[in-house]
Design a protein around this motif. Structure first.
Motif: not given
Length: 197
Positions: A17-28, A47-64
């Motif tokens: 799980g995670g925000s993956f904002d953006p996904v990178h090679l480290g995640h893979l 990919p989370c919709f909104v992390s309880p520990f973060k207010e927002s993401t730069m990319a939308s949920a659909g983009q991520r």
């Protein structure tokens, strides 16, 4: 072997799980490292919709979600998929709710959860930690020289891992870190104007 809910285990899977904002090679690479250490039939990126520990993401949920699918295809990763469970649920994404749903849907699966050592250090601050402790086996990614903290009653396996990629740094200066994302993800970010690309 029996699952934690008493059912006979038929296979083992892991959630990443995670925000993956953006996904990178480290995640893979984290997913690959976990697969090499533990016998897993599948790893599911969540990919989370909104992390309880973060207010927002730069990319939308659909983009991520889309970028994750692009990255997996670019790297030709077998036995890896992307779920939209938390995105469809909307609201803050709590791991215990996701785990509970998956355990109920697939009671014969032994579920693992992939996290970094920094997350592991604060796992007891997550919502409903007792449920997580009792129902999951954690795969804790640790860098060279790091020790993974023992936690009484928690099942975990330490997974050696090392990659410099950082979503925070990519968001701050996308063009300087193109080598950290796959070609299709880079193209999508440029086409969508994400991260200043």
């Amino acid at each position: 072997m029996r699952a934690m809910n008493g059912e006979s285990v038929s296979e083992s899977r892991a959630i990443f799980g995670g925000s993956f904002d953006p996904v990178h090679l480290g995640h893979l690479r984290m997913a690959t490292a976990a697969m090499e250490v533990v016998s897993l039939e599948e790893i599911v990126f969540m990919p989370c919709f909104v992390s309880p520990f973060k207010e927002s993401t730069m990319a939308s949920a659909g983009q991520r979600h889309h970028m994750l699918n692009l990255a997996i295809k670019d790297e030709a990763l077998n036995h890896v998929s992307v779920s939209d469970l938390e995105i469809r649920r909307e609201g803050p994404s709590y791991s215990w709710q996701t785990a509970k749903y998956l355990i109920e849907q697939e009671p014969r699966v032994k579920w693992h959860w992939i996290i970094g050592s920094d997350q592991w250090d604060s796992i007891e601050k997550w919502a409903n930690p007792a449920f997580l402790r009792d129902q999951l086996h954690f795969l804790v990614l640790k860098r060279q020289g790091q020790n993974v903290q023992e936690r009484e009653g928690w099942e975990f396996t330490a997974v050696p891992f090392n990659h410099p990629a950082s979503s925070t740094e990519i968001r701050a200066d996308f063009s300087s870190h193109l080598e950290w994302v796959t070609p299709a993800v880079a193209s999508f970010c440029e086409e969508s104007g994400l991260y200043g690309a």
